[in-house]
Write a protein that holds these residues in place. Sequence first.
Motif, PDB file in Angstrom:
ATOM      1  N   TYR A   1       0.817  -1.085  -0.003  1.00 41.15           N
ATOM      2  CA  TYR A   1      -0.099  -0.018   0.144  1.00 41.15           C
ATOM      3  C   TYR A   1       0.789   1.164   0.076  1.00 41.15           C
ATOM      4  O   TYR A   1       0.668   2.132  -0.739  1.00 41.15           O
ATOM      5  CB  TYR A   1      -1.060   0.070   1.018  1.00 41.15           C
TER       6      TYR A   1
ATOM      7  N   ARG B   1     -12.359  -1.186   1.258  1.00 39.20           N
ATOM      8  CA  ARG B   1     -12.756   0.253   1.530  1.00 39.20           C
ATOM      9  C   ARG B   1     -11.650   1.006   2.298  1.00 39.20           C
ATOM     10  O   ARG B   1     -11.740   2.240   2.127  1.00 39.20           O
ATOM     11  CB  ARG B   1     -14.265   0.103   1.935  1.00 39.20           C
ATOM     12  N   GLY B   2     -11.477   0.705   3.452  1.00 31.44           N
ATOM     13  CA  GLY B   2     -10.844   1.275   4.431  1.00 31.44           C
ATOM     14  C   GLY B   2      -9.413   2.116   3.791  1.00 31.44           C
ATOM     15  O   GLY B   2      -9.311   3.425   3.913  1.00 31.44           O
ATOM     16  N   PRO B   3      -8.609   1.329   3.218  1.00 31.53           N
ATOM     17  CA  PRO B   3      -7.374   2.078   2.808  1.00 31.53           C
ATOM     18  C   PRO B   3      -7.334   2.737   1.280  1.00 31.53           C
ATOM     19  O   PRO B   3      -6.670   3.332   0.879  1.00 31.53           O
ATOM     20  CB  PRO B   3      -6.379   0.747   2.465  1.00 31.53           C
TER      21      PRO B   3
ATOM     22  N   GLU C   1     -14.856  -6.870   1.013  1.00 34.28           N
ATOM     23  CA  GLU C   1     -14.915  -5.499   0.469  1.00 34.28           C
ATOM     24  C   GLU C   1     -14.764  -4.542   1.424  1.00 34.28           C
ATOM     25  O   GLU C   1     -14.092  -3.480   1.379  1.00 34.28           O
ATOM     26  CB  GLU C   1     -16.033  -5.309  -0.509  1.00 34.28           C
ATOM     27  N   PRO C   2     -15.290  -4.342   2.638  1.00 35.44           N
ATOM     28  CA  PRO C   2     -15.089  -3.378   3.633  1.00 35.44           C
ATOM     29  C   PRO C   2     -13.603  -3.211   4.135  1.00 35.44           C
ATOM     30  O   PRO C   2     -13.085  -2.079   4.313  1.00 35.44           O
ATOM     31  CB  PRO C   2     -16.080  -3.989   4.869  1.00 35.44           C
ATOM     32  N   LEU C   3     -12.709  -4.371   4.015  1.00 34.20           N
ATOM     33  CA  LEU C   3     -11.606  -4.219   4.496  1.00 34.20           C
ATOM     34  C   LEU C   3     -10.693  -3.630   3.375  1.00 34.20           C
ATOM     35  O   LEU C   3      -9.496  -2.863   3.579  1.00 34.20           O
ATOM     36  CB  LEU C   3     -10.947  -5.566   4.716  1.00 34.20           C
TER      37      LEU C   3
ATOM     38  N   THR D   1      -8.177   5.043  -1.684  1.00 36.26           N
ATOM     39  CA  THR D   1      -8.031   6.476  -1.846  1.00 36.26           C
ATOM     40  C   THR D   1      -9.258   6.888  -2.744  1.00 36.26           C
ATOM     41  O   THR D   1      -9.548   8.145  -2.739  1.00 36.26           O
ATOM     42  CB  THR D   1      -6.710   6.858  -2.242  1.00 36.26           C
TER      43      THR D   1
ATOM     44  N   GLU E   1     -13.012   5.393  -4.504  1.00 38.05           N
ATOM     45  CA  GLU E   1     -13.974   4.212  -4.696  1.00 38.05           C
ATOM     46  C   GLU E   1     -14.605   4.493  -5.853  1.00 38.05           C
ATOM     47  O   GLU E   1     -15.281   5.519  -6.285  1.00 38.05           O
ATOM     48  CB  GLU E   1     -14.810   3.913  -3.780  1.00 38.05           C
TER      49      GLU E   1
END
Length: 160
Positions: free
Chosen positions: A77, A127-129, A123-125, A131, A133
């Motif tokens: 990342y 979405r967090g990092p 998918e929620p994991l 920059t 969507e």
Amino acid sequence: MAVILVTGMSGTGKSTVLDLLAQNGYRTVDTDHGDWIDRTGEPLWREDLLGELIAEHERSGRPLFIAGTVANQAVFYARFDEIVLLSAPIDTILERVASRTGNPFGKTEEERNRIIADTREIEPLLRGPATAEIDTRQPLNAVLDQLAALAGAPDLRSST
């Protein structure tokens, strides 16, 4: 130049978008193809190969789009200028995987159930990092333009 990760669940359009970006002259790597993933257990990026790719790219001066969704992608990342999550509602995803011809994954009930579970859990994991969507229900040209803008390039509408 930018190194951009395009991630998301099966059926969100990663391969389609990368193919079109490549047709528009961008350098792209779809890690689902080739030797990028070690599949001896849970699919993981081969960190040596991906690290070499990014290091080589940093000297090239061109944007690079890398697509994939694997458990160890967070290792990289910090080396991505952008992390773009492609998303779509589960009904759209299931329709896409049922009708696609270039990838057999998602054709069986077991695989469709896995896609549903992964979308809810993974998918929620992602979405967090992320920059950015991008909802891939919008016209493909709009998706391409958003990705090109993240790479610092003009709209692609006139060329697709």
